[in-house]
Design a protein around this motif. Structure first.
Motif, PDB file in Angstrom:
ATOM      1  N   ARG A 298     -13.225   3.519  -4.265  1.00  0.00           N
ATOM      2  CA  ARG A 298     -13.107   2.355  -3.388  1.00  0.00           C
ATOM      3  C   ARG A 298     -11.848   1.565  -3.736  1.00  0.00           C
ATOM      4  N   HIS A 299     -11.086   1.241  -2.680  1.00  0.00           N
ATOM      5  CA  HIS A 299      -9.941   0.341  -2.851  1.00  0.00           C
ATOM      6  C   HIS A 299     -10.195  -0.890  -1.998  1.00  0.00           C
ATOM      7  N   ARG A 300     -10.441  -1.989  -2.669  1.00  0.00           N
ATOM      8  CA  ARG A 300     -10.810  -3.231  -1.982  1.00  0.00           C
ATOM      9  C   ARG A 300     -12.025  -2.966  -1.099  1.00  0.00           C
ATOM     10  N   ALA A 301     -11.932  -3.203   0.186  1.00  0.00           N
ATOM     11  CA  ALA A 301     -13.113  -3.058   1.035  1.00  0.00           C
ATOM     12  C   ALA A 301     -13.286  -1.642   1.564  1.00  0.00           C
ATOM     13  N   ARG A 302     -12.288  -0.783   1.355  1.00  0.00           N
ATOM     14  CA  ARG A 302     -12.362   0.556   1.949  1.00  0.00           C
ATOM     15  C   ARG A 302     -12.909   1.560   0.950  1.00  0.00           C
TER      16      ARG A 302
ATOM     17  N   VAL B 181     -11.524   6.132 -14.063  1.00  0.00           N
ATOM     18  CA  VAL B 181     -10.688   7.116 -13.371  1.00  0.00           C
ATOM     19  C   VAL B 181     -10.842   6.977 -11.855  1.00  0.00           C
ATOM     20  N   ALA B 182     -12.061   6.750 -11.382  1.00  0.00           N
ATOM     21  CA  ALA B 182     -12.290   6.596  -9.939  1.00  0.00           C
ATOM     22  C   ALA B 182     -11.519   5.400  -9.391  1.00  0.00           C
ATOM     23  N   ASP B 183     -11.484   4.303 -10.168  1.00  0.00           N
ATOM     24  CA  ASP B 183     -10.701   3.145  -9.726  1.00  0.00           C
ATOM     25  C   ASP B 183      -9.225   3.494  -9.613  1.00  0.00           C
ATOM     26  N   GLN B 184      -8.742   4.267 -10.577  1.00  0.00           N
ATOM     27  CA  GLN B 184      -7.337   4.668 -10.548  1.00  0.00           C
ATOM     28  C   GLN B 184      -7.063   5.613  -9.370  1.00  0.00           C
ATOM     29  N   ILE B 185      -7.997   6.509  -9.111  1.00  0.00           N
ATOM     30  CA  ILE B 185      -7.848   7.422  -7.978  1.00  0.00           C
ATOM     31  C   ILE B 185      -7.802   6.647  -6.670  1.00  0.00           C
ATOM     32  N   ALA B 186      -8.627   5.612  -6.565  1.00  0.00           N
ATOM     33  CA  ALA B 186      -8.631   4.801  -5.348  1.00  0.00           C
ATOM     34  C   ALA B 186      -7.252   4.212  -5.091  1.00  0.00           C
ATOM     35  N   GLY B 187      -6.634   3.699  -6.159  1.00  0.00           N
ATOM     36  CA  GLY B 187      -5.288   3.166  -5.995  1.00  0.00           C
ATOM     37  C   GLY B 187      -4.292   4.243  -5.629  1.00  0.00           C
TER      38      GLY B 187
ATOM     39  N   ARG C  61      -1.702   7.169   1.034  1.00  0.00           N
ATOM     40  CA  ARG C  61      -1.918   6.953   2.469  1.00  0.00           C
ATOM     41  C   ARG C  61      -0.938   5.928   3.027  1.00  0.00           C
ATOM     42  N   MET C  62      -0.601   4.935   2.238  1.00  0.00           N
ATOM     43  CA  MET C  62       0.410   3.983   2.687  1.00  0.00           C
ATOM     44  C   MET C  62       1.748   4.689   2.882  1.00  0.00           C
ATOM     45  N   ALA C  63       2.073   5.607   1.958  1.00  0.00           N
ATOM     46  CA  ALA C  63       3.324   6.363   2.093  1.00  0.00           C
ATOM     47  C   ALA C  63       3.295   7.238   3.336  1.00  0.00           C
ATOM     48  N   ASP C  64       2.132   7.872   3.600  1.00  0.00           N
ATOM     49  CA  ASP C  64       2.008   8.700   4.801  1.00  0.00           C
ATOM     50  C   ASP C  64       2.166   7.853   6.062  1.00  0.00           C
ATOM     51  N   GLN C  65       1.545   6.672   6.057  1.00  0.00           N
ATOM     52  CA  GLN C  65       1.640   5.801   7.222  1.00  0.00           C
ATOM     53  C   GLN C  65       3.067   5.303   7.430  1.00  0.00           C
ATOM     54  N   LEU C  66       3.757   5.014   6.315  1.00  0.00           N
ATOM     55  CA  LEU C  66       5.140   4.569   6.421  1.00  0.00           C
ATOM     56  C   LEU C  66       6.032   5.675   6.973  1.00  0.00           C
TER      57      LEU C  66
END
Length: 372
Positions: A141-145, A171-177, A183-188
């Motif tokens: 989970r990253h923030r609300a997503r 590790v899961a928190d790090q994976i979320a980031g 995904r931000m890079a893909d969207q950009l």
């Protein structure tokens, strides 16, 4: 060789090396650092995920590590990337794995980490390998997503101690980031591609604009010069277009230009062909590997098709419908030559077509060049 009793869930360490053995905290820090590197260095999201699961199975004594991603609406799992010493039988992820099924689905539904200490006794466990005895799943989970689930499977029923689970929570928190960054890079990148596309499209007709044509002409000229292949250009002008706008209005004139562009696009059927708006009511067709004869046939077909469209032109002195005059030029480019030579030849041919009564095709020879 004597060994120190390891901390549950961590590899055994020889006694003589016990003082140098990494603590779980140190190992966690190293793993998180490597996950961060994977997030920054991966070429795309799949590469990032692959690097992360490979890191986990290399650095930790786990049989299977997998990352299972949700679709955008969070109703189904759509992708799974895994690594490990055991072969994992993966389900077909074509929207057929809803979050109502499996232990991973239960983890998503509750939004909480899920420890399965006896996979055979868990009603939701979906067997991926018969050697697995325990499973730990953590929401990513990253923030609300909620992006998906980190799934760790072990052949040791007692592997997942509280300390070990805490490692995978971090590790899961790090994976979320990492997933968020990827995904931000893909969207950009997608946005940049869209901007590049929009910058090369004519807003009125939807075909390439003058900038795109100029770039393609330079590239085609250089390539055809190297390959000793012909390059042809059709310069197309709508006859008496100002009179059409004056008589019927600019909205009607714009629609006629759009229709003219569609007809041109129908004839640019080669993979390398380009149709562009050259300026005003002038369009161009750039036809690599077409000699003069082939380009002339395309031009005559285009002239006839435009007339068959029967777009009314009440003030034309040529015909009661919209017609076009076309200048054709074709040559085999020379490395020391200039693409302007081709444009000038097509422009001269267009002038000749207009002087000859319009609604016609002209293809005079190109001075000082090999004719295509």
């Amino acid at each position: 060789m004597a060994s120190r009793d390891p901390k549950p869930g961590w590899p055994a360490v020889p006694a003589e090396n016990a003082g140098d053995a990494p603590t779980p905290a140190a190992m966690l820090a190293e793993i998180l650092a490597q996950v961060s590197r994977e997030a920054l260095q991966g070429e795309d999201l799949d590469a990032v995920l692959r690097g992360i699961v490979d890191c986990l199975v290399q650095r930790l004594p786990v049989a299977i590590a997998s990352i299972i991603l949700l679709n955008d609406v969070g109703t189904h799992f759509e992708r799974e990337v895994y690594a490990g010493e055991l072969l994992l039988v993966q389900p077909e992820l074509d929207n057929d794995w809803p979050v109502t099924l499996g232990a991973a689905g239960r983890c998503v539904r509750t939004g909480q980490p899920l420890l399965v200490t006896d996979v055979e006794g868990d009603p939701d466990y979906v067997a991926g390998n018969p050697s697995v005895r325990a499973e730990y799943l953590v929401p990513i989970r990253h923030r609300a997503r909620l992006h998906g689930v980190l799934n760790i499977e072990s052949t040791d029923a007692g592997f997942f101690t509280a300390d070990v689970c805490a490692v995978f929570d971090a590790v899961a928190d790090q994976i979320a980031g990492a997933i968020h960054l990827a995904r931000m890079a893909d969207q950009l990148e997608a946005a940049n591609r869209k901007l590049r596309q929009l910058s090369s499209i004519d807003g009125l007709t939807g075909i390439a604009n003058r900038r795109r044509f100029d770039e393609q002409l330079q590239a085609d000229w250089a390539r055809c010069a190297r390959e000793r292949q012909p390059l042809a250009l059709l310069l197309v002008d709508a006859d008496r277009f100002k009179a059409l706008n004056d008589a019927c209005g600019h909205l009607y004139g714009d629609e006629c230009l759009r229709q003219l562009a569609r007809v041109c696009a129908q004839l640019a059927d080669g993979e390398e062909d380009l149709v562009a708006r050259y300026g005003g009511e002038e369009l161009v067709l750039l036809l690599p590997r077409r000699d003069g004869a082939a380009a002339g046939l395309v031009a005559e077909q285009l002239r006839a098709l435009v007339e068959e469209e029967a777009m009314a032109h009440p003030s034309s002195t040529v015909a009661p419908v919209v017609t076009v005059s076309i200048g054709v030029a074709a040559l085999v480019p020379r490395p020391q030559g200039s693409p302007q030579q081709l444009i000038a030849a097509a422009d001269a041919a267009l002038y000749a077509a207009k002087a000859g009564g319009r609604n016609r095709v002209e293809h005079p020879p190109v001075a000082g060049a090999e004719d295509g």
